[in-house]
Design a protein around this motif. Structure first.
Motif, PDB file in Angstrom:
ATOM      1  N   THR A  23      19.303   0.479 -10.830  1.00 55.15           N
ATOM      2  CA  THR A  23      19.570   1.922 -10.827  1.00 55.15           C
ATOM      3  C   THR A  23      18.273   2.713 -10.827  1.00 55.15           C
ATOM      4  O   THR A  23      18.115   3.692 -10.083  1.00 55.15           O
ATOM      5  N   SER A  24      17.328   2.273 -11.664  1.00 59.10           N
ATOM      6  CA  SER A  24      16.038   2.957 -11.734  1.00 59.10           C
ATOM      7  C   SER A  24      15.286   2.866 -10.410  1.00 59.10           C
ATOM      8  O   SER A  24      14.740   3.864  -9.917  1.00 59.10           O
ATOM      9  N   LEU A  25      15.281   1.668  -9.809  1.00 63.81           N
ATOM     10  CA  LEU A  25      14.569   1.484  -8.543  1.00 63.81           C
ATOM     11  C   LEU A  25      15.205   2.295  -7.420  1.00 63.81           C
ATOM     12  O   LEU A  25      14.503   2.942  -6.631  1.00 63.81           O
ATOM     13  N   MET A  26      16.529   2.268  -7.333  1.00 62.52           N
ATOM     14  CA  MET A  26      17.216   3.004  -6.274  1.00 62.52           C
ATOM     15  C   MET A  26      17.040   4.515  -6.445  1.00 62.52           C
ATOM     16  O   MET A  26      16.885   5.246  -5.463  1.00 62.52           O
ATOM     17  N   THR A  27      17.056   4.981  -7.701  1.00 60.19           N
ATOM     18  CA  THR A  27      16.856   6.413  -7.947  1.00 60.19           C
ATOM     19  C   THR A  27      15.471   6.854  -7.500  1.00 60.19           C
ATOM     20  O   THR A  27      15.310   7.887  -6.834  1.00 60.19           O
ATOM     21  N   THR A  28      14.459   6.058  -7.852  1.00 61.53           N
ATOM     22  CA  THR A  28      13.086   6.390  -7.450  1.00 61.53           C
ATOM     23  C   THR A  28      12.933   6.362  -5.938  1.00 61.53           C
ATOM     24  O   THR A  28      12.293   7.247  -5.346  1.00 61.53           O
ATOM     25  N   LEU A  29      13.522   5.354  -5.289  1.00 59.50           N
ATOM     26  CA  LEU A  29      13.433   5.246  -3.830  1.00 59.50           C
ATOM     27  C   LEU A  29      14.123   6.424  -3.153  1.00 59.50           C
ATOM     28  O   LEU A  29      13.603   6.992  -2.179  1.00 59.50           O
ATOM     29  N   ASN A  30      15.288   6.823  -3.667  1.00 60.41           N
ATOM     30  CA  ASN A  30      16.004   7.967  -3.095  1.00 60.41           C
ATOM     31  C   ASN A  30      15.219   9.260  -3.279  1.00 60.41           C
ATOM     32  O   ASN A  30      15.221  10.137  -2.403  1.00 60.41           O
ATOM     33  N   GLU A  31      14.538   9.393  -4.419  1.00 60.83           N
ATOM     34  CA  GLU A  31      13.731  10.593  -4.657  1.00 60.83           C
ATOM     35  C   GLU A  31      12.590  10.688  -3.649  1.00 60.83           C
ATOM     36  O   GLU A  31      12.278  11.770  -3.142  1.00 60.83           O
ATOM     37  N   ILE A  32      11.959   9.538  -3.360  1.00 62.53           N
ATOM     38  CA  ILE A  32      10.864   9.533  -2.381  1.00 62.53           C
ATOM     39  C   ILE A  32      11.379   9.924  -1.002  1.00 62.53           C
ATOM     40  O   ILE A  32      10.790  10.757  -0.301  1.00 62.53           O
ATOM     41  N   GLN A  33      12.499   9.319  -0.599  1.00 60.17           N
ATOM     42  CA  GLN A  33      13.053   9.608   0.722  1.00 60.17           C
ATOM     43  C   GLN A  33      13.546  11.048   0.812  1.00 60.17           C
ATOM     44  O   GLN A  33      13.354  11.715   1.836  1.00 60.17           O
ATOM     45  N   GLU A  34      14.181  11.544  -0.251  1.00 58.45           N
ATOM     46  CA  GLU A  34      14.689  12.919  -0.240  1.00 58.45           C
ATOM     47  C   GLU A  34      13.548  13.920  -0.190  1.00 58.45           C
ATOM     48  O   GLU A  34      13.638  14.958   0.477  1.00 58.45           O
ATOM     49  N   SER A  35      12.448  13.608  -0.885  1.00 63.24           N
ATOM     50  CA  SER A  35      11.283  14.490  -0.848  1.00 63.24           C
ATOM     51  C   SER A  35      10.729  14.588   0.569  1.00 63.24           C
ATOM     52  O   SER A  35      10.389  15.683   1.044  1.00 63.24           O
ATOM     53  N   GLU A  36      10.651  13.451   1.257  1.00 64.12           N
ATOM     54  CA  GLU A  36      10.149  13.441   2.632  1.00 64.12           C
ATOM     55  C   GLU A  36      11.075  14.234   3.550  1.00 64.12           C
ATOM     56  O   GLU A  36      10.622  15.060   4.356  1.00 64.12           O
ATOM     57  N   ILE A  37      12.381  14.007   3.420  1.00 65.55           N
ATOM     58  CA  ILE A  37      13.348  14.692   4.287  1.00 65.55           C
ATOM     59  C   ILE A  37      13.304  16.197   4.066  1.00 65.55           C
ATOM     60  O   ILE A  37      13.304  16.989   5.021  1.00 65.55           O
ATOM     61  N   GLN A  48       0.798  -1.219   0.000  1.00 66.87           N
ATOM     62  CA  GLN A  48       0.000   0.000   0.000  1.00 66.87           C
ATOM     63  C   GLN A  48       0.832   1.271   0.000  1.00 66.87           C
ATOM     64  O   GLN A  48       0.338   2.339   0.324  1.00 66.87           O
ATOM     65  N   SER A  49       2.103   1.168  -0.333  1.00 70.56           N
ATOM     66  CA  SER A  49       2.918   2.375  -0.443  1.00 70.56           C
ATOM     67  C   SER A  49       3.893   2.209  -1.597  1.00 70.56           C
ATOM     68  O   SER A  49       4.296   1.096  -1.937  1.00 70.56           O
ATOM     69  N   GLN A  50       4.262   3.340  -2.189  1.00 68.83           N
ATOM     70  CA  GLN A  50       5.172   3.299  -3.328  1.00 68.83           C
ATOM     71  C   GLN A  50       6.554   2.827  -2.907  1.00 68.83           C
ATOM     72  O   GLN A  50       7.216   2.085  -3.639  1.00 68.83           O
ATOM     73  N   ALA A  51       6.998   3.241  -1.713  1.00 68.42           N
ATOM     74  CA  ALA A  51       8.316   2.820  -1.239  1.00 68.42           C
ATOM     75  C   ALA A  51       8.364   1.309  -1.048  1.00 68.42           C
ATOM     76  O   ALA A  51       9.338   0.652  -1.438  1.00 68.42           O
ATOM     77  N   ALA A  52       7.311   0.737  -0.442  1.00 70.93           N
ATOM     78  CA  ALA A  52       7.267  -0.714  -0.253  1.00 70.93           C
ATOM     79  C   ALA A  52       7.225  -1.435  -1.594  1.00 70.93           C
ATOM     80  O   ALA A  52       7.823  -2.503  -1.761  1.00 70.93           O
ATOM     81  N   SER A  53       6.534  -0.851  -2.565  1.00 68.57           N
ATOM     82  CA  SER A  53       6.473  -1.445  -3.900  1.00 68.57           C
ATOM     83  C   SER A  53       7.849  -1.483  -4.554  1.00 68.57           C
ATOM     84  O   SER A  53       8.243  -2.491  -5.158  1.00 68.57           O
ATOM     85  N   ILE A  54       8.595  -0.395  -4.412  1.00 69.09           N
ATOM     86  CA  ILE A  54       9.940  -0.342  -4.991  1.00 69.09           C
ATOM     87  C   ILE A  54      10.858  -1.339  -4.295  1.00 69.09           C
ATOM     88  O   ILE A  54      11.645  -2.046  -4.943  1.00 69.09           O
ATOM     89  N   GLN A  55      10.768  -1.424  -2.978  1.00 64.66           N
ATOM     90  CA  GLN A  55      11.593  -2.373  -2.231  1.00 64.66           C
ATOM     91  C   GLN A  55      11.255  -3.811  -2.609  1.00 64.66           C
ATOM     92  O   GLN A  55      12.141  -4.669  -2.693  1.00 64.66           O
ATOM     93  N   PHE A  56       9.971  -4.078  -2.853  1.00 61.43           N
ATOM     94  CA  PHE A  56       9.556  -5.415  -3.287  1.00 61.43           C
ATOM     95  C   PHE A  56      10.171  -5.746  -4.649  1.00 61.43           C
ATOM     96  O   PHE A  56      10.668  -6.864  -4.869  1.00 61.43           O
ATOM     97  N   ASN A  57      10.128  -4.780  -5.576  1.00 62.46           N
ATOM     98  CA  ASN A  57      10.724  -5.001  -6.896  1.00 62.46           C
ATOM     99  C   ASN A  57      12.231  -5.207  -6.799  1.00 62.46           C
ATOM    100  O   ASN A  57      12.809  -6.042  -7.512  1.00 62.46           O
ATOM    101  N   LEU A  58      12.869  -4.441  -5.915  1.00 65.66           N
ATOM    102  CA  LEU A  58      14.312  -4.571  -5.731  1.00 65.66           C
ATOM    103  C   LEU A  58      14.659  -5.946  -5.172  1.00 65.66           C
ATOM    104  O   LEU A  58      15.605  -6.605  -5.634  1.00 65.66           O
ATOM    105  N   LEU A  59      13.883  -6.390  -4.188  1.00 62.56           N
ATOM    106  CA  LEU A  59      14.099  -7.719  -3.617  1.00 62.56           C
ATOM    107  C   LEU A  59      13.877  -8.804  -4.665  1.00 62.56           C
ATOM    108  O   LEU A  59      14.629  -9.784  -4.736  1.00 62.56           O
ATOM    109  N   GLY A  60      12.842  -8.626  -5.499  1.00 63.46           N
ATOM    110  CA  GLY A  60      12.578  -9.603  -6.552  1.00 63.46           C
ATOM    111  C   GLY A  60      13.706  -9.678  -7.565  1.00 63.46           C
ATOM    112  O   GLY A  60      14.065 -10.769  -8.035  1.00 63.46           O
TER     113      GLY A  60
END
Length: 492
Positions: free
Chosen positions: A255-269, A151-163
């Motif tokens: 690279t794409s997944l990590m970039t998107t995840l960093n953008e989400i975290q940086e936006s929050e910070i 139910q969150s974009q960050a969890a979705s990206i982490q799931f794809n990265l793990l996969g």
């Protein structure tokens, strides 16, 4: 079997296929994922003699039985075509026959061939068993159903990265086992294993060295293991080409997944950093600043964990108006059912009443309150009724207080008579409520003559009970008489 019996079972076969989103089918797909992973991880290890272990044999029996049943399950499960559910079993079978039936049948036949001990003396049969590993292609579709639960974009990206990482590990595992298996083929000629003098080493050592060789083919390591036979050179060439594709795809995906995840975290910070600067620049008291930051953090977390919980999805604009109303109703049906009158409306088998209940669901407002926020004050006119979705609320009246139960409608009285709040409702922690305005409620109910008559009759009973009980609390819950399953009326 008699002709009527045949027609009966034929009718059952045609009329009762499984639905793609059925709960039983969902759990069956989870089992499919587990057995696919079993085949991908365990079958390649047969090159090392793992099939001789009793536990592996037991798992093989379970997998063998499951995949036989899976063929029947696929023949009995409908599918969606252009957004339309296909339930015709003949069309389902034809589609399955064009896609996975042949491969599934070959995999099951090979499994039973191995079990019958035919050809087990030939090491090449171990490579034939790897045919079952092709089922890994199904994982993408099946794992998508698990992915949809996030139910969150960050969890979705982490799931794809793990996969992605898991896929890399499994592919290297298969390549490593095949590399070792090639050394067992032939008539005793030279192999990489003999060249290194490791023939008598333990199977664990053989596996680790083979895995290291497979991993080094990605270009991230160096190895002293070299090809000797023609077959080894052919296999190594194939792996080199495959590694080129795998490595390039892996790098771009990660690279794409990590970039998107960093953008989400940086936006929050950056947003929270700006909030703290704003509070500091305006000399906001520390206690209030802490409350504001905590509330915003909770709200931000809720938004990320319950993505699009308010239904603000652009794709939902494609729904028809009645379907949107039905979707809204399905989200809050459990809360609406807690009101006796709405429960009576929902039980009516009438299209106009059904449309009306859907309209009422559309009139519900979502309210998020912070710790210390006052939802309503005593002695104010009650124009809205509330129900708590989650969080802790305290109801204060005179010198006593009590915690509000989730699912209880508060100040329902305002829907049926003039009412003033008898107490004060305060949030003890971040809480989420649903509210219904009494004016909107009355206007919506009056759109149906039947609903208006039901509401009038119910209001008379409700107000009569309210008066006889001498209710002095906004938390009073009316229980209709004649309902044997209902608890007794309680007065707070």
């Amino acid at each position: 079997m008699s002709s009527p019996s045949i027609r009966y079972f034929a009718a059952c076969w045609v009329c009762f296929p499984l639905q793609p989103g059925d709960r039983f089918r969902y759990y069956w797909d989870i089992l499919s994922i587990l057995f696919i992973l079993h085949d991908a991880l365990v079958l390649p290890l047969y090159f090392f003699g793992l099939q001789k272990h009793y536990g592996v044999q037991s798992l093989a029996w379970c997998a063998r039985t499951f995949w036989m049943a899976d063929i029947a399950m696929n023949m009995l499960t409908g599918y969606y075509e252009m957004g339309i559910l296909v339930n015709d079993l003949r069309r389902i079978f034809c589609r399955y026959m064009r896609t996975w039936l042949l491969l599934d049948a070959l995999c099951v036949a090979e499994d039973w061939l191995r079990f019958s001990n035919i050809g087990e003396a030939d090491p090449a049969m171990e490579f034939l068993s790897l045919l079952r590993v092709i089922r890994l292609v199904k994982l993408r579709k099946m794992s998508g159903q698990l992915h949809d639960q996030l139910q969150s974009q960050a969890a979705s990206i982490q799931f794809n990265l793990l996969g992605t990482i898991t896929g890399l590990v499994i592919i290297n595992h298969i390549i490593a086992c095949c590399w070792y298996g090639i050394s067992q083929l032939g008539d005793g000629g030279d192999t990489w294993l003999k060249l290194q003098g490791w023939e008598d080493a333990a199977p664990t050592f053989h596996y680790v060295t083979s895995y290291y060789w497979a991993f080094s083919q990605l270009g991230v390591g160096n190895t002293e293991i070299h090809c000797v036979s023609l077959l080894e050179y052919v296999f190594a060439s194939f792996v080199a080409m495959a590694s080129l594709l795998i490595f390039s795809t892996l790098v771009s995906t990660m690279t794409s997944l990590m970039t998107t995840l960093n953008e989400i975290q940086e936006s929050e910070i950056s947003q929270f950093r700006a909030l703290r600067r704003f509070l500091s620049a305006n000399h906001i008291p520390q206690e209030l600043s802490t409350r504001i930051v905590q509330f915003v953090q909770h709200s931000y977390y809720q938004k990320s964990q319950e993505s699009d919980q308010d239904g603000d999805l652009a794709i939902l604009d494609m729904l028809s108006t009645p379907l949107k109303a039905e979707l809204r109703f399905a989200r809050f049906a459990e809360k609406l059912d807690a009101l006796p009158f709405l429960r009576k409306l929902m039980a009516c088998n009438d299209l106009q009443i059904t449309r009306l209940t859907h309209q009422l669901a559309g009139q519900l407002d979502l309210l998020l309150v912070a710790p210390g926020d006052v939802v309503f004050f005593a002695d104010n006119d009650a124009k809205t009724t509330f129900v708590n979705l989650h969080g802790t609320l305290k109801y204060y009246q005179s010198s006593r207080s009590e915690e509000v139960t989730d699912g209880l409608w508060i100040s329902e009285m305002c829907l049926w008579t003039s009412w003033e709040f008898m107490g004060t409702l305060v949030a003890e922690e971040v809480s989420r409520l649903v509210s219904l305005n009494e004016e909107i409620f009355k206007k919506t109910v009056c759109e149906s003559v039947v609903a208006q008559q039901m509401a009038s009759s119910y209001a008379i009973q409700y107000v009569s009970e309210l008066t006889s009980q001498k209710v002095t609390s906004d938390l009073w819950a009316y229980i209709e008489s004649g309902n044997p399953s209902a608890p007794a009326i309680t007065v707070s």
